[in-house]
Motif scaffolding. Structure first.
Motif, PDB file in Angstrom:
ATOM      1  N   ASN A 214     -14.609  43.769  18.439  1.00  0.00           N
ATOM      2  CA  ASN A 214     -14.275  43.563  17.039  1.00  0.00           C
ATOM      3  C   ASN A 214     -14.764  44.716  16.158  1.00  0.00           C
ATOM      4  O   ASN A 214     -14.588  44.671  14.937  1.00  0.00           O
TER       5      ASN A 214
ATOM      6  N   ILE B 255     -13.855  34.786  10.985  1.00  0.00           N
ATOM      7  CA  ILE B 255     -12.777  35.765  10.864  1.00  0.00           C
ATOM      8  C   ILE B 255     -11.427  35.065  10.970  1.00  0.00           C
ATOM      9  O   ILE B 255     -11.322  33.958  11.501  1.00  0.00           O
ATOM     10  N   GLN B 256     -10.403  35.714  10.469  1.00  0.00           N
ATOM     11  CA  GLN B 256      -9.065  35.166  10.589  1.00  0.00           C
ATOM     12  C   GLN B 256      -8.622  35.243  12.046  1.00  0.00           C
ATOM     13  O   GLN B 256      -8.960  36.175  12.772  1.00  0.00           O
TER      14      GLN B 256
ATOM     15  N   SER C 176      -5.872  36.033  13.196  1.00  0.00           N
ATOM     16  CA  SER C 176      -5.062  37.225  13.446  1.00  0.00           C
ATOM     17  C   SER C 176      -5.910  38.407  13.897  1.00  0.00           C
ATOM     18  O   SER C 176      -5.395  39.365  14.471  1.00  0.00           O
ATOM     19  N   GLU C 177      -7.220  38.349  13.651  1.00  0.00           N
ATOM     20  CA  GLU C 177      -8.116  39.424  14.053  1.00  0.00           C
ATOM     21  C   GLU C 177      -8.621  39.270  15.481  1.00  0.00           C
ATOM     22  O   GLU C 177      -9.310  40.151  15.995  1.00  0.00           O
TER      23      GLU C 177
ATOM     24  N   THR D 218      -8.679  39.184  19.566  1.00  0.00           N
ATOM     25  CA  THR D 218      -8.200  40.226  20.469  1.00  0.00           C
ATOM     26  C   THR D 218      -6.972  39.815  21.260  1.00  0.00           C
ATOM     27  O   THR D 218      -6.426  40.614  22.003  1.00  0.00           O
TER      28      THR D 218
END
Length: 504
Positions: A127, A182-183, A185-186, A188
């Motif tokens: 990340n 975190i969203q 969409s972030e 992996t």
């Protein structure tokens, strides 16, 4: 087999700041494991050299060559820091090395902490973040409405982590704070949330810790964040199961007892450990009620029994958390107690059908309406608890309709009033909630309230065979779900379940 350096290779691949240390440590570990001297014999004693050892030396060199081909070309450095960490872990004996990593029964507890450390480093690298950034994000958002994790303890854990002396409890918190902070969409992977590598790693370590370690408050807090991720991304029915484990752990370490012992405190006097314990227990209670809100038609049995009255220290007794945060938190808890009464009523009367007495619901609705009015005056700025109360009230009305088969005039007026007030509040907050900032309690309960408002509206329309209800516009609720769907799978599922719905 190459079991004793497998973990180090994994660490090497994911933790670039430690590449050089890990490379040297890996080579040293191989030499130690083989129990053979990796040096040439004394040139003066060449005649005494055992010819059979030459083939062993060739074997050593071949093994090391295979290892080194998978390693980066970096200069040799002193591996003291990493070796200090590695010295705390005992490698499996050669006799066990055949299949220890395939046989869970042979995986020793001390290796679990090392694997957890590797998972934490891997997450940070994938990340491109730091523990400091994860903590800052958590305390800026989730902590504002769920203030369970102690900031001083995180700061202490961070200091130890940077010295390779991190504790398992701290690393579990880091993984879970990152997971929920975190969203999606972030992440992996583009797979469904249930298959996210970060979620699976976090849930794996949580399960291992629950099974083999002594209960501790960090494990409860990490589990709560995992359950929150499962709820917001609608991962089967895992959220209530995970939260139930957290509640059982909370009882095991006496969180409820600490709350009882400190009830009545008004001006300071609470130890930091007591504050953390009380806030964690209250957080469990809040999530327990939230997870039973719509779209769940019949609430499940709560993880923590309902308490009808306020119980615990006053706002002024807390010194480690901002007073405004505590005040909002207690307001949410006040609503949660009323919501718990509604959920218990629905659960206990779900089999009565037409025999359900109208008087039983009338009294509850009266108490509900009184609290709603009081809440409107107390939370004019942040509307804490308001959407959750509306969602529960509409849930109760739909339950009564399903049991009796009809709405009376007072029920329709009550429904219209709730939906209209909810629409006004959402319009004031704006439809972009949850897109820029992290998840908060208002947004979380607004998803439930918006879905239940649409469901109730359609139920009234179909029950009375009318095209629309005067004075009710549900477009704002669909707009809210559409805006939140990219971030929270829960909102997307609600939206998809209403795809064929026609809104006038």
């Amino acid at each position: 087999m190459q079991q004793d350096y497998t973990v180090l290779q994994s660490l090497l691949e994911v933790a670039s700041p430690w590449f050089e240390l890990a490379t040297t440590a890996l080579l040293i570990a191989n030499r130690s494991r083989l129990s053979l001297q990796c040096t040439y014999p004394d040139i003066e004693r060449v005649d005494d050299f055992d010819v059979g050892q030459d083939s062993k030396l060739d074997t050593i060199l071949q093994r090391l060559e295979r290892i080194e081909t998978n390693m980066p070309n970096t200069p040799q450095t002193t591996p003291n820091d990493l070796l200090t960490v590695l010295s705390k872990f005992k490698c499996p004996a050669e006799s066990e090395a055949g299949n220890w990593y395939l046989n869970p029964g042979a995986l020793r507890p001390q290796w679990q902490a090392f694997i957890l450390f590797g998972s934490t480093l891997r997450m940070l690298k994938e990340n491109n973040t730091t523990v400091e950034a994860i903590a800052k994000r958590h305390f800026s958002h989730i902590h504002q409405w769920l203030p369970t994790i102690s900031r001083p303890k995180i700061e202490e854990g961070l200091t130890l982590f940077n010295k390779f002396e991190s504790r398992p409890g701290f690393m579990m918190l880091v993984l879970s704070m990152h997971l929920v902070g975190i969203q999606y969409s972030e992440h992996t992977s583009s797979t469904p949330p249930a298959e996210s590598p970060w979620y699976r790693a976090c849930k794996y370590h949580f399960g291992q810790s629950v099974a083999f370690e002594d209960p501790r408050i960090e494990l409860v807090q990490a589990g709560m964040l995992i359950a929150l991720f499962e709820y917001t991304h609608h991962i089967d029915d895992k959220a209530m199961l995970t939260l139930g484990i957290c509640a059982r752990l909370g009882y095991s370490i006496g969180l409820d007892t600490i709350l009882n012992q400190n009830a009545g405190h008004c001006e300071g006097g609470l130890l930091p450990e007591a504050e953390e314990s009380i806030l964690t227990w209250w957080g469990l209670t809040l999530l327990d009620r939230q997870f039973n809100l719509p779209p769940r038609v019949i609430p499940q049995h709560p993880c923590i029994p309902h308490q009808s009255s306020s119980h615990g220290p006053a706002v002024t007794a807390f010194t480690t958390v901002d007073t405004k945060i505590i005040d909002t938190f207690l307001m949410e808890l006040m609503v949660a107690r009323q919501v718990a009464q509604i959920q218990a009523f629905i659960r206990e009367n779900r089999h009565k059908g037409m025999s359900l007495q109208k008087e039983a619901t009338t009294s509850m609705i009266y108490d509900f309406d009184s609290l709603l009015g009081c809440l409107g005056m107390m939370s004019a700025r942040n509307y804490a608890g308001f959407p959750a109360l509306v969602a529960a009230g509409l849930q109760l009305q739909c339950f009564c309709f399903e049991q009796r088969g009809s709405f009376d005039e007072s029920s329709i007026l009550f429904i219209r009033s709730l939906i209209s007030r909810l629409r006004e509040v959402i319009e004031q907050r704006g439809l972009d909630m949850g897109l820029e900032d992290n998840l908060d309690a208002f947004t979380l309960s607004c998803i439930s309230a918006a879905y239940q408002a649409i469901t109730t509206y359609e139920l009234v329309r179909s029950g009375y065979n009318i095209p629309s209800l005067p004075g009710i516009d549900t477009k704002v609720f669909m707009g809210l779900l559409e805006n939140l769907a990219p971030r929270y799978q829960l909102a997307g599922i609600y939206e998809n379940s209403q795809d064929e719905m026609t809104i006038d």
